[in-house]
Each structure stands twice: as structure tokens, then as C-alpha cells.
Design an enzyme around this catalytic site. Structure first.
Site, PDB file in Angstrom:
ATOM      1  N   LYS A 189       0.882  -1.173   0.000  1.00 36.21           N
ATOM      2  CA  LYS A 189       0.000   0.000   0.000  1.00 36.21           C
ATOM      3  C   LYS A 189       0.916   1.218   0.000  1.00 36.21           C
ATOM      4  CE  LYS A 189      -4.151   1.747   2.284  1.00 36.21           C
ATOM      5  NZ  LYS A 189      -4.813   2.211   1.072  1.00 36.21           N
TER       6      LYS A 189
HETATM    7  N1  PMP Z   1      -7.541  -1.059  -3.228  1.00 40.76           N
HETATM    8  C1  PMP Z   1      -6.998   0.153  -3.005  1.00 40.76           C
HETATM    9  C2  PMP Z   1      -6.251   0.820  -4.103  1.00 40.76           C
HETATM   10  C3  PMP Z   1      -7.164   0.772  -1.769  1.00 40.76           C
HETATM   11  O1  PMP Z   1      -6.646   1.989  -1.541  1.00 40.76           O
HETATM   12  C4  PMP Z   1      -7.902   0.127  -0.754  1.00 40.76           C
HETATM   13  C5  PMP Z   1      -8.101   0.797   0.574  1.00 40.76           C
HETATM   14  N2  PMP Z   1      -7.041   0.486   1.454  1.00 40.76           N
HETATM   15  C6  PMP Z   1      -8.443  -1.140  -1.036  1.00 40.76           C
HETATM   16  C7  PMP Z   1      -8.243  -1.693  -2.283  1.00 40.76           C
HETATM   17  C8  PMP Z   1      -9.228  -1.881   0.006  1.00 40.76           C
HETATM   18  O2  PMP Z   1      -8.379  -2.312   1.025  1.00 40.76           O
HETATM   19  P1  PMP Z   1      -8.892  -2.496   2.531  1.00 40.76           P
HETATM   20  O3  PMP Z   1     -10.150  -3.283   2.438  1.00 40.76           O
HETATM   21  O4  PMP Z   1      -7.796  -3.253   3.174  1.00 40.76           O
HETATM   22  O5  PMP Z   1      -9.098  -1.153   3.093  1.00 40.76           O
END
Ligand code: PMP
Length: 296
Positions: free
Chosen positions: A160
Site C-alpha cells: 500500500k
Molecule cells: N484497493 C486500493 C487501491 C485501496 O486503496 C484500498 C483501501 N485500502 C483497497 C483496495 C481496500 O483495502 P482495505 O479493504 O484493506 O481497506
């Protein structure tokens, strides 16, 4: 009503390199490596009634994201968990969004950055529905992005990492300029990938189909919702999904820590109904995070 004050000019406390500092003093130098070369990773998580949902999974992913960018955060998962709880408490918040961020500092300039100090900060603020309350019920409208999620051999796509959001901001700006809420992104092969900050799920004949996360984040909410669906006996198929198939799906929803479970009404030329299955999973998710549903 959303708070429109700039983010640098608010009251409260930010956890910054091991201590709580007054919000307006949580600053970095302009020669910070992360600002120039995107050497930063972050998390997004929510607290519900004072409890941070899946906190340890988020703290673990933060450390893993950093490792994928070649640096180690000098705080353990337990210490990051404790810091998140501390800053939530210090700000007197119970229902809030939280943003941990780790980055390379200003000790060295240029692409090489082995000697930079690694910093960690955690901010939190009240943040309602990501797409607004109305949209969360009626379904949001997506544009189709011109940008494609990169191949895993061209970027650290499992991290991330801030740098991966460059095309997300561009996609969302283009979508909003057309009056849409967000954009659906395809990947480098042309397969359906995800939205700019949330994962994608489709419903057809009572089954759920979702793209295999091989070049984008396998979201914590994504995995949670897959578990909730299977618990209800709903079939969930993870596979490659091609744009031609969008025509045949009846429902479409997004998942994410910020987006929670958000129904999609349209994506480019394709329309979807805000259906029962989507609304059931949205309710299940909100029940789970608010501890009205058990975690097993
Ligand atoms: N894809 C992207 C590009 C994101 O920024 C997020 C948010 N973190 C997600 C998917 C979903 O991830 P999560 O469910 O862990 O928040």
C-alpha cells in the site's frame, strides 16, 4: 456535514515518531525523500465505537508494505497497535478513520536512500461515508479509467505504497470532472481490477465474482466480505474478469476500509441494480464492525 478545514490546520493530536504532538506541529521538511521519490506507505482503518476494526491486520500490512519498498519500520506490530489506540483516545474519538503513514526522511537526497531515517505518524479524524450517505444507499456512478493497474513486475503492487496512488488520483479527478463518483480501473492485461481505493465484487445468479488480486491490494475488507458471503452459503468465485462480462452482471459493489460496502449503480456504459445480496452484505459488514455480529 463534512469538515472542510484544511488538514494541516485542525485541533487535536498526531502520534509522530513515538510521541503525541499538537496537530499543527506534525510537519516534515521539504527535502523529505518520500516527497520526492514516493518512499512512503500508509494504512487506512476505521474505529467503530472506540474499537479499531482488524487493527493488527492493518499494522501488519503497514510493516509488510514498507518491507516491499525496502525499509523496516522501527516499531513492532504491537507498538503500532498501541500507538493507534493511544492517538484515538487522545483525540477523544470513537467512530473515526485512521491514517498510519511511514516514510523515508530527509537525511539523504537522491534516488539512493539507505541512510534515511524511517518515520512513522498516525492521524485520526471523524469521517463519515466515503461516498456520502445517499450514494451508499442509491449506488455510486463509476467512470472507466484510462489508466491501468501496473503489472507486478513493473511496481511493488502488493504494497500500500503512496506511489501507486498517482494513477488513482488522476483517474478519480477525470471521473469527477464528468460528474461521476469514482473510476473502475482495468489492469495491464485489460482485465477488471478495482476502483481507485476499493475492491470490486459482482453478482450474477446468486453467485459473487471478484477479480483475483494479483496486481492490486487484496483488501482486508475484501477478505472480510468474502468470509461473510461464504458464511451465508453464497458462492464466491475469485477469477480473472474481462470487461465484456460486465454486461451480464446484475449487481456490483465496492469494498474498502473507507468505502465499507458501497453499491455501484453504473460503471461506464453498464448499469447495475442495488440488489438484495449487496444490501445484505453491506448490513452484515456494518453489523460485524459494530460488534452486532460475531467474528467467526
Ligand atoms: N484497493 C486500493 C487501491 C485501496 O486503496 C484500498 C483501501 N485500502 C483497497 C483496495 C481496500 O483495502 P482495505 O479493504 O484493506 O481497506
Amino acid at each position: 456535514m463534512s469538515d472542510t478545514r484544511p488538514f494541516h490546520d485542525r485541533d487535536g493530536w498526531i502520534w509522530f515518531d513515538g510521541k503525541l504532538v499538537p496537530w499543527r506541529e506534525a510537519e516534515v521538511h521539504v527535502l523529505t525523500h518520500a516527497l520526492h521519490y514516493a518512499s512512503s506507505v500508509f494504512e487506512g482503518q476505521r474505529a467503530y465505537g472506540g474499537e479499531i476494526f482488524k487493527l493488527t491486520e492493518h499494522s501488519t500490512r503497514l510493516r509488510q508494505s514498507a518491507e516491499l519498498l525496502g525499509f523496516e519500520i522501527p516499531w513492532s506490530v504491537d507498538e503500532i497497535d498501541a500507538a493507534c489506540r493511544e492517538v484515538l483516545r487522545a483525540n477523544g474519538l470513537k467512530d473515526a478513520y485512521m491514517r498510519p503513514l511511514a516514510w523515508r526522511g530527509s537525511d539523504q537526497m537522491g534516488v539512493s536512500a539507505q541512510r534515511t531515517k524511517i518515520h512513522l505518524a498516525i492521524a485520526t479524524w471523524a469521517w463519515g461515508a466515503y461516498f456520502g450517505d445517499e450514494a451508499a444507499k442509491k449506488g455510486i456512478r463509476l467512470d472507466i479509467s484510462q489508466w491501468r493497474r501496473p503489472a507486478p513486475y513493473t511496481a511493488p503492487t502488493a504494497s500500500k505504497a503512496a506511489g501507486l496512488y498517482m494513477i488513482c488520483t488522476l483517474s478519480r479527478h477525470a471521473a469527477q470532472a464528468k460528474g461521476h463518483d469514482d473510476a473502475l480501473m482495468f489492469d495491464w492485461r485489460g482485465q477488471v481490477a478495482e476502483a481507485t481505493g476499493a475492491n470490486a465484487f459482482f453478482v450474477r445468479n446468486g453467485s459473487i465474482h471478484t477479480p483475483t488480486p494479483d496486481c492490486f491490494l487484496d483488501g482486508i475488507t475484501r477478505r472480510t466480505v468474502i468470509g461473510l458471503a461464504r458464511r451465508r452459503g453464497i458462492e464466491v468465485v475469485e477469477r480473472a474478469i474481462w470487461p465484456e462480462e460486465l454486461e451480464g452482471f446484475e449487481q456490483f459493489f465496492l469494498t474498502g476500509s473507507a468505502a465499507e460496502v458501497t453499491p455501484v449503480a453504473s460503471a461506464g456504459p453498464w448499469n447495475f441494480e442495488v440488489g438484495e445480496l449487496t444490501l445484505q452484505l453491506r448490513k452484515d459488514y456494518l453489523d460485524l464492525v459494530n460488534r452486532r455480529l460475531s467474528n467467526s
